[in-house]
Design a protein around this motif. Structure first.
Motif, PDB file in Angstrom:
ATOM      1  N   LEU A 183       0.826  -1.208   0.000  1.00  0.00           N
ATOM      2  CA  LEU A 183       0.000   0.000   0.000  1.00  0.00           C
ATOM      3  C   LEU A 183       0.861   1.259   0.000  1.00  0.00           C
ATOM      4  O   LEU A 183       0.614   2.202  -0.761  1.00  0.00           O
ATOM      5  N   LEU A 184       1.893   1.286   0.829  1.00  0.00           N
ATOM      6  CA  LEU A 184       2.771   2.463   0.897  1.00  0.00           C
ATOM      7  C   LEU A 184       3.516   2.685  -0.410  1.00  0.00           C
ATOM      8  O   LEU A 184       3.717   3.833  -0.825  1.00  0.00           O
ATOM      9  N   GLN A 185       3.912   1.603  -1.080  1.00  0.00           N
ATOM     10  CA  GLN A 185       4.564   1.740  -2.388  1.00  0.00           C
ATOM     11  C   GLN A 185       3.619   2.370  -3.406  1.00  0.00           C
ATOM     12  O   GLN A 185       4.020   3.237  -4.192  1.00  0.00           O
ATOM     13  N   LYS A 186       2.366   1.920  -3.407  1.00  0.00           N
ATOM     14  CA  LYS A 186       1.381   2.477  -4.336  1.00  0.00           C
ATOM     15  C   LYS A 186       1.101   3.951  -4.033  1.00  0.00           C
ATOM     16  O   LYS A 186       0.985   4.775  -4.952  1.00  0.00           O
ATOM     17  N   TYR A 232       1.927   9.724  -5.268  1.00  0.00           N
ATOM     18  CA  TYR A 232       2.437  10.998  -4.755  1.00  0.00           C
ATOM     19  C   TYR A 232       3.511  11.551  -5.696  1.00  0.00           C
ATOM     20  O   TYR A 232       3.506  12.750  -6.017  1.00  0.00           O
ATOM     21  N   LEU A 233       4.414  10.692  -6.154  1.00  0.00           N
ATOM     22  CA  LEU A 233       5.472  11.148  -7.054  1.00  0.00           C
ATOM     23  C   LEU A 233       4.903  11.599  -8.393  1.00  0.00           C
ATOM     24  O   LEU A 233       5.405  12.562  -8.989  1.00  0.00           O
ATOM     25  N   SER A 263       5.337  15.421  -9.652  1.00  0.00           N
ATOM     26  CA  SER A 263       5.971  15.733 -10.934  1.00  0.00           C
ATOM     27  C   SER A 263       4.957  16.230 -11.964  1.00  0.00           C
ATOM     28  O   SER A 263       5.264  16.302 -13.150  1.00  0.00           O
ATOM     29  N   GLN A 264       3.755  16.565 -11.485  1.00  0.00           N
ATOM     30  CA  GLN A 264       2.704  17.171 -12.296  1.00  0.00           C
ATOM     31  C   GLN A 264       2.259  16.303 -13.471  1.00  0.00           C
ATOM     32  O   GLN A 264       1.947  16.798 -14.549  1.00  0.00           O
ATOM     33  N   GLN A 265       2.170  15.002 -13.252  1.00  0.00           N
ATOM     34  CA  GLN A 265       1.696  14.072 -14.277  1.00  0.00           C
ATOM     35  C   GLN A 265       0.167  13.972 -14.188  1.00  0.00           C
ATOM     36  O   GLN A 265      -0.405  12.903 -14.036  1.00  0.00           O
TER      37      GLN A 265
END
Length: 94
Positions: free
Chosen positions: A18-21, A26-27, A31-33
């Motif tokens: 869950l934390l990886q997802k 978040y990343l 990074s404005q994706q």
């Protein structure tokens, strides 16, 4: 969930997953994706592009979910035009 799947779950492994997802999302946000995030969101939006009955303020109407607007309101196309709904302002009719 373990009962539904009929298996034993290791909560530490599930938490790590869950934390990886969450970090990945978040990343993407950082990074404005925004396009990728919106495409993924819409690909999981229940009843997208399907005509159904909805209820808002005790009034039933038919419409088609067309996505969300820039502030996250649900966009439903009706015979009277576009309508936008915030959280819990509309429900699926039964």
């Amino acid at each position: 969930l373990g009962v539904v799947l009929n298996e034993t779950l290791d909560l530490h492994i599930e938490l790590e997953f869950l934390l990886q997802k969450l970090e990945a999302r978040y990343l993407q946000l950082r990074s404005q994706q925004y396009t990728v995030l919106m495409e993924d969101y819409l690909s999981n939006l229940h009843w997208l592009n399907e005509k159904h009955t909805f209820t808002s303020q005790d009034i039933e109407f038919e419409g088609t979910i067309d996505g969300v607007d820039e502030i996250g309101r649900l966009k439903i196309l009706t015979d009277k035009g576009e309508r936008y709904f915030g959280l819990k302002e509309v429900a699926y009719g039964y």
